[in-house]
Each structure stands twice: as structure tokens, then as C-alpha cells.
Design a protein around this motif. Structure first.
Motif, PDB file in Angstrom:
ATOM      1  N   ALA A 251      -9.966   0.513  -4.081  1.00 24.11           N
ATOM      2  CA  ALA A 251      -9.536   1.760  -3.143  1.00 24.11           C
ATOM      3  C   ALA A 251      -9.809   2.738  -3.871  1.00 24.11           C
ATOM      4  N   LEU A 252     -10.392   3.290  -4.959  1.00 27.93           N
ATOM      5  CA  LEU A 252     -10.097   4.463  -5.149  1.00 27.93           C
ATOM      6  C   LEU A 252     -11.898   5.124  -5.049  1.00 27.93           C
ATOM      7  N   GLY A 253     -12.832   4.000  -4.905  1.00 28.18           N
ATOM      8  CA  GLY A 253     -13.782   3.943  -4.560  1.00 28.18           C
ATOM      9  C   GLY A 253     -13.724   4.176  -2.868  1.00 28.18           C
ATOM     10  N   ILE A 254     -12.870   3.462  -2.106  1.00 25.80           N
ATOM     11  CA  ILE A 254     -12.948   4.708  -0.335  1.00 25.80           C
ATOM     12  C   ILE A 254     -12.107   5.593  -1.021  1.00 25.80           C
ATOM     13  N   TYR A 255     -11.591   5.884  -1.184  1.00 22.45           N
ATOM     14  CA  TYR A 255     -11.082   7.250  -1.479  1.00 22.45           C
ATOM     15  C   TYR A 255     -11.811   8.369  -2.252  1.00 22.45           C
TER      16      TYR A 255
ATOM     17  N   ALA B 115     -15.042   7.909  -1.565  1.00 21.37           N
ATOM     18  CA  ALA B 115     -15.715   7.834  -0.185  1.00 21.37           C
ATOM     19  C   ALA B 115     -15.674   8.764   0.634  1.00 21.37           C
ATOM     20  N   LEU B 116     -14.550   8.981   0.771  1.00 21.59           N
ATOM     21  CA  LEU B 116     -14.248  10.171   1.598  1.00 21.59           C
ATOM     22  C   LEU B 116     -14.416  11.497   1.167  1.00 21.59           C
ATOM     23  N   ASN B 117     -13.765  11.425   0.023  1.00 21.92           N
ATOM     24  CA  ASN B 117     -13.304  13.068  -1.302  1.00 21.92           C
ATOM     25  C   ASN B 117     -15.217  13.267  -0.379  1.00 21.92           C
ATOM     26  N   GLY B 118     -16.838  12.454  -1.603  1.00 21.92           N
ATOM     27  CA  GLY B 118     -17.719  12.859  -1.320  1.00 21.92           C
ATOM     28  C   GLY B 118     -17.932  13.283  -0.099  1.00 21.92           C
ATOM     29  N   LEU B 119     -17.436  12.375   0.803  1.00 22.39           N
ATOM     30  CA  LEU B 119     -17.876  12.118   2.215  1.00 22.39           C
ATOM     31  C   LEU B 119     -18.002  14.007   2.887  1.00 22.39           C
ATOM     32  N   ALA B 120     -17.520  14.518   2.449  1.00 22.68           N
ATOM     33  CA  ALA B 120     -16.192  15.965   2.931  1.00 22.68           C
ATOM     34  C   ALA B 120     -16.915  17.176   2.340  1.00 22.68           C
ATOM     35  N   ILE B 121     -17.664  16.731   1.172  1.00 26.44           N
ATOM     36  CA  ILE B 121     -18.024  17.697   0.354  1.00 26.44           C
ATOM     37  C   ILE B 121     -19.560  18.279   0.981  1.00 26.44           C
ATOM     38  N   ALA B 122     -20.192  16.524   1.002  1.00 25.72           N
ATOM     39  CA  ALA B 122     -21.592  16.679   1.623  1.00 25.72           C
ATOM     40  C   ALA B 122     -21.534  17.373   3.089  1.00 25.72           C
TER      41      ALA B 122
ATOM     42  N   LEU C 129      -1.499  15.667  -5.708  1.00 25.92           N
ATOM     43  CA  LEU C 129      -0.772  14.864  -5.325  1.00 25.92           C
ATOM     44  C   LEU C 129      -1.500  13.275  -4.562  1.00 25.92           C
ATOM     45  N   SER C 130      -2.263  13.326  -3.679  1.00 28.50           N
ATOM     46  CA  SER C 130      -3.283  12.503  -2.937  1.00 28.50           C
ATOM     47  C   SER C 130      -3.500  11.509  -4.217  1.00 28.50           C
ATOM     48  N   LEU C 131      -3.783  11.121  -4.917  1.00 28.16           N
ATOM     49  CA  LEU C 131      -4.507  10.818  -6.000  1.00 28.16           C
ATOM     50  C   LEU C 131      -3.431   9.670  -6.732  1.00 28.16           C
ATOM     51  N   THR C 132      -2.124  10.462  -7.085  1.00 28.56           N
ATOM     52  CA  THR C 132      -1.267   9.917  -8.298  1.00 28.56           C
ATOM     53  C   THR C 132      -0.719   9.280  -7.240  1.00 28.56           C
ATOM     54  N   LEU C 133      -0.390   9.678  -5.471  1.00 28.06           N
ATOM     55  CA  LEU C 133       0.177   8.787  -4.769  1.00 28.06           C
ATOM     56  C   LEU C 133      -0.319   7.662  -4.619  1.00 28.06           C
ATOM     57  N   LEU C 134      -1.709   7.780  -4.225  1.00 29.21           N
ATOM     58  CA  LEU C 134      -2.163   6.159  -3.604  1.00 29.21           C
ATOM     59  C   LEU C 134      -2.958   5.584  -5.598  1.00 29.21           C
ATOM     60  N   THR C 135      -2.209   5.862  -6.552  1.00 23.24           N
ATOM     61  CA  THR C 135      -2.531   5.272  -8.296  1.00 23.24           C
ATOM     62  C   THR C 135      -1.698   4.383  -8.193  1.00 23.24           C
ATOM     63  N   SER C 136      -0.216   5.075  -7.489  1.00 24.59           N
ATOM     64  CA  SER C 136       1.266   4.078  -7.676  1.00 24.59           C
ATOM     65  C   SER C 136       1.200   3.034  -6.376  1.00 24.59           C
ATOM     66  N   ALA C 137       0.188   3.562  -4.969  1.00 24.33           N
ATOM     67  CA  ALA C 137       0.673   2.330  -4.053  1.00 24.33           C
ATOM     68  C   ALA C 137      -0.491   0.654  -4.558  1.00 24.33           C
TER      69      ALA C 137
ATOM     70  N   LEU D 267      -6.026   4.809   3.438  1.00 21.70           N
ATOM     71  CA  LEU D 267      -6.387   5.536   4.425  1.00 21.70           C
ATOM     72  C   LEU D 267      -5.936   7.111   4.284  1.00 21.70           C
ATOM     73  N   ILE D 268      -4.296   6.802   4.334  1.00 21.40           N
ATOM     74  CA  ILE D 268      -3.816   7.910   4.619  1.00 21.40           C
ATOM     75  C   ILE D 268      -3.904   8.801   3.622  1.00 21.40           C
ATOM     76  N   THR D 269      -3.542   8.385   2.311  1.00 19.28           N
ATOM     77  CA  THR D 269      -3.888   9.575   1.198  1.00 19.28           C
ATOM     78  C   THR D 269      -5.959   9.878   1.512  1.00 19.28           C
ATOM     79  N   GLY D 270      -6.429   9.022   1.935  1.00 23.38           N
ATOM     80  CA  GLY D 270      -8.144   9.579   1.645  1.00 23.38           C
ATOM     81  C   GLY D 270      -8.363  10.149   2.702  1.00 23.38           C
ATOM     82  N   LEU D 271      -7.939  10.268   3.953  1.00 23.24           N
ATOM     83  CA  LEU D 271      -7.881  11.204   5.364  1.00 23.24           C
ATOM     84  C   LEU D 271      -7.190  12.486   5.047  1.00 23.24           C
ATOM     85  N   ILE D 272      -6.110  12.473   4.017  1.00 27.24           N
ATOM     86  CA  ILE D 272      -5.783  14.073   4.412  1.00 27.24           C
ATOM     87  C   ILE D 272      -6.907  14.464   2.846  1.00 27.24           C
TER      88      ILE D 272
END
Length: 495
Positions: free
Chosen positions: A146-150, A152-159, A129-137, A24-29
């Protein structure tokens, strides 16, 4: 193991931290950073009315962000590896938040452009760094979801950038497209400190010459792409010199990285067919998608007379799809592998653009255009979620920070290239003189966008690692010790 222990690479940092909170944290940021790519587009007419400025200056309010975002991405990843990824990630978030406030307070167009450039620098630190930190966690077995949710947020931000920018500008004020970042950033900074574990890359030294060369080289390329679409033109001495200089400096970067003992981007990574294909596919996808988004928002407002809000609402069929589909795409990539899901998504996007090219006319109804929005939305969702997994699984754990920075920078460069190329195709074949004149330029640009995304789908056929390992889930990065991976899979709860 204590959660405060510093981990090199990533997996050791998982213990004691909540994978859900990290997602949630890395995805929102990352959503905040991705959103500001295009959120300003639908606000440009209002900004011009309030702050003044030439057409070129308005273009720079978009391009200043893209430029610093692209050229500083690798440096952001390197800083995290050197000084601690969580620490640098939070510093990037605070820089982005402060620059957002400066943009909202800008008294003139020049100050706004400068603030946008600093925003892009903060985003360049945040994204890799958001992607690296998420993969580590997240434990390997749950990483696809988890990467699917991340994703989704990235795709939603762009579009969703044009929609959010239009709604806020029309119903509140243009400054609030930037002010909204400030409270969110101030809330997420302490959450990131508590919810993410610290880690560093294997390199303790910064490759300053390499960082300078790749930044300068990418600056030359992106600057040329931006200027070529203005009054200078592709054949102007300034554009040609910038392109040639950028290419020359990037060649020097490659030579330096092969000679230095501590490279920021090991050239051996590109001998990995999967990593090279992921980067090439991401660049081509961005060429098509960003170029089409740039033009279709103008088509809606300039030709079909919609307000910014009306245009954004009609794009919901596209913008909402990543949020709905990407988590399932991530889970599916765990079951059948990321490569076929990404290829399927790219194919859908190419079909969406080709469909628009076939049916587009000045008075084309929304119902007639709707299948393109739906196909494009599902395509974006199927592309982003598994691609992240493919990226992180195509390299060694110790190289994941640099890999995420490289692929993010490549996609950002593709975005600048896509806007420049498709806009050039548009102006060569049409213009703004009438609705039909716009469509005469828009249709060839759509075909070019469709071709770029279709080529990305072909490239992804080469994303399989030669040994076939890690194809299913991406849970076993290249070079990971079999014994360690077996233990990790046997005892996921202990991590």
C-alpha cells in the motif's frame, strides 16, 4: 468493532474499512498536494506575460507554497491528533481546493502569491495526515504494498509537476493548472469521509507554544534560503539575521519540547537512530533532487529551445518510472527490508546526476541524456515507497502522526534548501549569457546534487533500529505490545 469508533494510534481503525479504497483516496489527495510543488514552474513565463510582476514576485509564486507547506506541517499533524485525523484531513483538502480556485481567479501577481500561500497551508495539513490515515487503514502484512502505491503517486507528483504544468499551460490556459484541483477535491472530500476511519493521537492538548516556535524557526530558515538566492545574497544582513534568528528559535523550541509535559515533537524520537537517519536522508535527497529538477527544466527550455510540453514529454523517462517501479519496490521492502531498497534508490539517483555532469553540453542529445532520466526515475521510485514504511515502523504507533509530519516537513525544507544552494552554485559558476555559460554553472550544481544524494545513501546505513526489530516489513512499530502484534498477524482478516 464499529468502524465509527474512534481509534487512538491507528491499528484499531482498520476494521470494516477497505484498505484499497483508503490507499486510493489518500494517495490521490497527497498527489494533488505534491503536484502543486512544481506544477507552476513551466507556467511562469506565461504568468509573467499575463499578470506582470518582477522576477522576485515570480519566484514567490513557487516559494509561497513551499514556505507555508514546510512551516505548518507539524501543526497540521498536531491538529489531526487533537481534533481527529479524518476530520482535519478533509478540512485541509477543502482549504486546498478553495485556494486553488482563488489562484485560478487571481487578477494580479500579488493575489496569486497569497492564494499559493493558502494552498501550501492546506497541503501542510493533507500530507502528514494522509500517511497516518493510510497506515491506520491497511493491515500490517499488506502495508508495504500500500505504501508502495502511495509512494508511486508521490514520486509521480513531484517529478511530473513540470510536465503537467507545461502541457496544460501550452494547450489550455495557465489557470487550469489550479482549476483542475477543484472538481477532484470536491469529489474526494465525501469519499474520504466514507472511506477512512477516524482516529486521534494520544495527546488531547495542542502544544501551541511549541507549534509557534517551530513554525517561526522554520519560517526564518526558509525565508533566508529564498532571499539569499535573489538580489540580497548570502552575506546580506537580512539573510544572516533571518538564518541566525531561525536557528535561535529552533533551539528554543528544542528546550521547550524537553520541558513541556505534552510536546508536539517528543525529542526522545530523535534518540531513535532509525528515525533520525530517515529524516536526515530525506532532507539530503530533497536537496539534490529538487535543485536538479529546478535547473534541468530551465536547461531544456532556455538552452535547448524546447516548449514546455516538449520538455515535459522528454522527462517522461523520469516521471513515469515511479508509477511503474514504486509498487514493486514496496513489495520488495516487505521481503528484504526497506533500508537496502532506499539505499539502492539513492545510489541510482546520485549516479544519474553524476552521469549528467559528465555528458552535459549545450547541444547534448536527448539520447545521450536518457540514461540519467532512467536511473533517476528508478531511484526516486525505490526511495519513496520503502521510506514511508521505514518512517512509520521506526516509531511507536501513537507517534506515527507526528513522525509523518516531521519527515514531510524535513523533506520540504530540503527542497527549499536544494533550490537555493544549487541555484547559488549555478550563478557562481555560470549564467544565462550563452549555452556554454549555462552549462558552466549547471555541471558544478549537478555534482553538488550528486554529492547530497550520495551522502543520503550513506546516512541510510544508520537507519537500522538498534534491536533490529521491524527491519523487514515495518509491521511492528517500536513500543508495540508483542501480544497485540502476534494476535494481529494471526488474524489479519478480522482487522
Amino acid at each position: 468493532m464499529s468502524t465509527d469508533k474512534l481509534a487512538v494510534g491507528g491499528d484499531a481503525a482498520v476494521a470494516g474499512k477497505s484498505p484499497g479504497a483508503a490507499t486510493l483516496i489518500t494517495g490521490l489527495i497527497a498527489f494533488m498536494a505534491g503536484l502543486d510543488n512544481l506544477v507552476v514552474v513551466t507556467a511562469l513565463p506565461t504568468i509573467r506575460e499575463k499578470l506582470g510582476g518582477s522576477l522576485e514576485q515570480l519566484e514567490w509564486t513557487v516559494n509561497a507554497y513551499t514556505l507555508t507547506f514546510a512551516v505548518l506541517m507539524m501543526f497540521g499533524a498536531a491538529l489531526g491528533d487533537r481534533f481527529g485525523r479524518r476530520r482535519v484531513f478533509i478540512a485541509g483538502l477543502l482549504l486546498f481546493t478553495a485556494a486553488s480556485a482563488a489562484a485560478a481567479l487571481a487578477p494580479g501577481i500579488g493575489e496569486l502569491i497569497a492564494a499559493r500561500a493558502v494552498q501550501g497551508a492546506g497541503a501542510a495539513i493533507i500530507m502528514p495526515l494522509s500517511l497516518t490515515l493510510l497506515t491506520s487503514a491497511v493491515p500490517a502484512a499488506k502495508r508495504g504494498a500500500a505504501l508502495g502505491i502511495y509512494g508511486a503517486l508521490n514520486g509521480l507528483a513531484i517529478a511530473g509537476g513540470p510536465l503537467i504544468g507545461g502541457v496544460v499551460t501550452q494547450h489550455i490556459a495557465w489557470q487550469w493548472i489550479f482549476w483542475i484541483n477543484v472538481p477532484v477535491g470536491l469529489l474526494l472530500a465525501p469519499a474520504a469521509w466514507r472511506g477512512l476511519a477516524e482516529s486521534r493521537g494520544p495527546n488531547s492538548r495542542l502544544d501551541l507554544p511549541g507549534t509557534f516556535l517551530i513554525s517561526l524557526g522554520m519560517l526564518g530558515l526558509v525565508f533566508a534560503l529564498i532571499r539569499a538566492n535573489g538580489h540580497d545574497g548570502w552575506g546580506s544582513p537580512q539573510v544572516v539575521a533571518s538564518l541566525a534568528g531561525g536557528v535561535l528559535v529552533l533551539v528554543l523550541f528544542v528546550v521547550w519540547e524537553q520541558r513541556t509535559s505534552a510536546p508536539m515533537l517528543p525529542m526522545g524520537m530523535f534518540r531513535n537512530r532509525a528515525f533520525s537517519a530517515v529524516n536526515a536522508g530525506g532532507l539530503l535527497m530533497s536537496v539534490g533532487m529538487y535543485g536538479v529538477v529546478f535547473l534541468i527544466t530551465q536547461f531544456m527550455q532556455t538552452i535547448q529551445g524546447m516548449s514546455p510540453t516538449e520538455a515535459g514529454v522528454r522527462m517522461l523517462a523520469w516521471t513515469a518510472m515511479p508509477l511503474l517501479v514504486a509498487p514493486f519496490a514496496g513489495i520488495l521492502s516487505d521481503r528484504i527490508g526497506g533500508r537496502p531498497v532506499v539505499t539502492f534508490g539513492l545510489t541510482l539517483m546520485a549516479l544519474a546526476f553524476a552521469y549528467w555532469a559528465l555528458v552535459m553540453s549545450p547541444d547534448a542529445s536527448y539520447l545521450l541524456q536518457l540514461p540519467g532520466y532512467l536511473l533517476g526515475g528508478v531511484g526516486i521510485a525505490c526511495f519513496f515507497a520503502p521510506l514511508l514504511n521505514l518512517t512509520m515502523s521506526s516509531v511507536d504507533v501513537s507517534e506515527q502522526g507526528i513522525a509523518s509530519g516531521s519527515t514531510s516537513a524535513t523533506r520540504e525544507l530540503g527542497a527549499a534548501l536544494g533550490v537555493a544552494v544549487l541555484a547559488s552554485v549555478f550563478t557562481h559558476n555560470g549564467g544565462y549569457a550563452s549555452g556554454q555559460n549555462f552549462v558552466d554553472g549547471f555541471v558544478p550544481a549537478l555534482w553538488v546534487g550528486a554529492a547530497a544524494v550520495a551522502l543520503a545513501a550513506v546516512v541510510m546505513f544508520f537507519a537500522r533500529r538498534p534491536d533490529g526489530a521491524g527491519e523487514r516489513t515495518g509491521a511492528e512499530p517500536v513500543g508495540a505490545a508483542p501480544a497485540r502484534d502476534a494476535a494481529a498477524e494471526a488474524q489479519p482478516a478480522a482487522r
